[in-house]
Design an enzyme around this catalytic site. Sequence first.
Site, PDB file in Angstrom:
ATOM      1  N   MET A 194       1.303  -1.146  -0.179  1.00  0.00           N
ATOM      2  CA  MET A 194       0.306  -0.094   0.517  1.00  0.00           C
ATOM      3  C   MET A 194       1.054   1.574   0.095  1.00  0.00           C
ATOM      4  SD  MET A 194      -2.978  -1.338   2.620  1.00  0.00           S
ATOM      5  CE  MET A 194      -2.987   1.180   3.466  1.00  0.00           C
ATOM      6  N   PRO A 195       0.673   1.636  -1.052  1.00  0.00           N
ATOM      7  CA  PRO A 195       1.524   3.483  -0.707  1.00  0.00           C
ATOM      8  C   PRO A 195       1.046   3.745   0.555  1.00  0.00           C
ATOM      9  CG  PRO A 195       0.703   3.274  -3.394  1.00  0.00           C
ATOM     10  CD  PRO A 195      -0.227   2.210  -2.062  1.00  0.00           C
ATOM     11  N   PHE A 196       2.104   4.798   1.177  1.00  0.00           N
ATOM     12  CA  PHE A 196       2.655   4.973   2.339  1.00  0.00           C
ATOM     13  C   PHE A 196       2.540   6.592   2.830  1.00  0.00           C
ATOM     14  CE2 PHE A 196       0.997   5.419   7.238  1.00  0.00           C
ATOM     15  CZ  PHE A 196       2.009   5.718   7.540  1.00  0.00           C
ATOM     16  N   THR A 243      -4.349   4.105  -0.757  1.00  0.00           N
ATOM     17  CA  THR A 243      -3.355   5.332  -0.273  1.00  0.00           C
ATOM     18  C   THR A 243      -3.895   5.837   0.524  1.00  0.00           C
ATOM     19  OG1 THR A 243      -2.868   5.490  -2.661  1.00  0.00           O
ATOM     20  CG2 THR A 243      -2.652   7.240  -1.399  1.00  0.00           C
ATOM     21  N   LEU A 244      -3.010   5.458   2.019  1.00  0.00           N
ATOM     22  CA  LEU A 244      -2.871   6.094   2.910  1.00  0.00           C
ATOM     23  C   LEU A 244      -2.044   7.255   3.236  1.00  0.00           C
ATOM     24  CD1 LEU A 244      -4.318   5.518   6.142  1.00  0.00           C
ATOM     25  CD2 LEU A 244      -2.014   3.697   6.995  1.00  0.00           C
TER      26      LEU A 244
END
Length: 108
Positions: free
Chosen positions: A41-43, A81-82
């Site tokens: 996950m993009p973070f 995205t988080l």
Amino acid sequence: MAGRRVADRIRTEFYRRAGIEDLLSSTASLCITTTGKVITMPFANLKVPADTLTPESKKKLIDAVTDAYATVYGERARATTLVLLEEVPDGGWGVGGNVLTAEMLGRS
């Protein structure tokens, strides 16, 4: 190892409260399983001076970061995205061993 377990519990509670606990993977940090695949996950963890953003500006910043990740990773990244905005209290910043305050930054 104990620190890792605490971080996992915090992350799990965050996801539960956000209503996205189904995105948690039992095997990796910040990964999800979709159609049998594990993907990262993009973070983004953004630290900002406390009380400098309105709810509207926070939303604008979160949208901009999400858009940036989607531009780089493709639209498939948007849904996972988080973006975490952390407000740092006055005096909670330091650069080169010096504590920065709102007064020093010209915002008081």
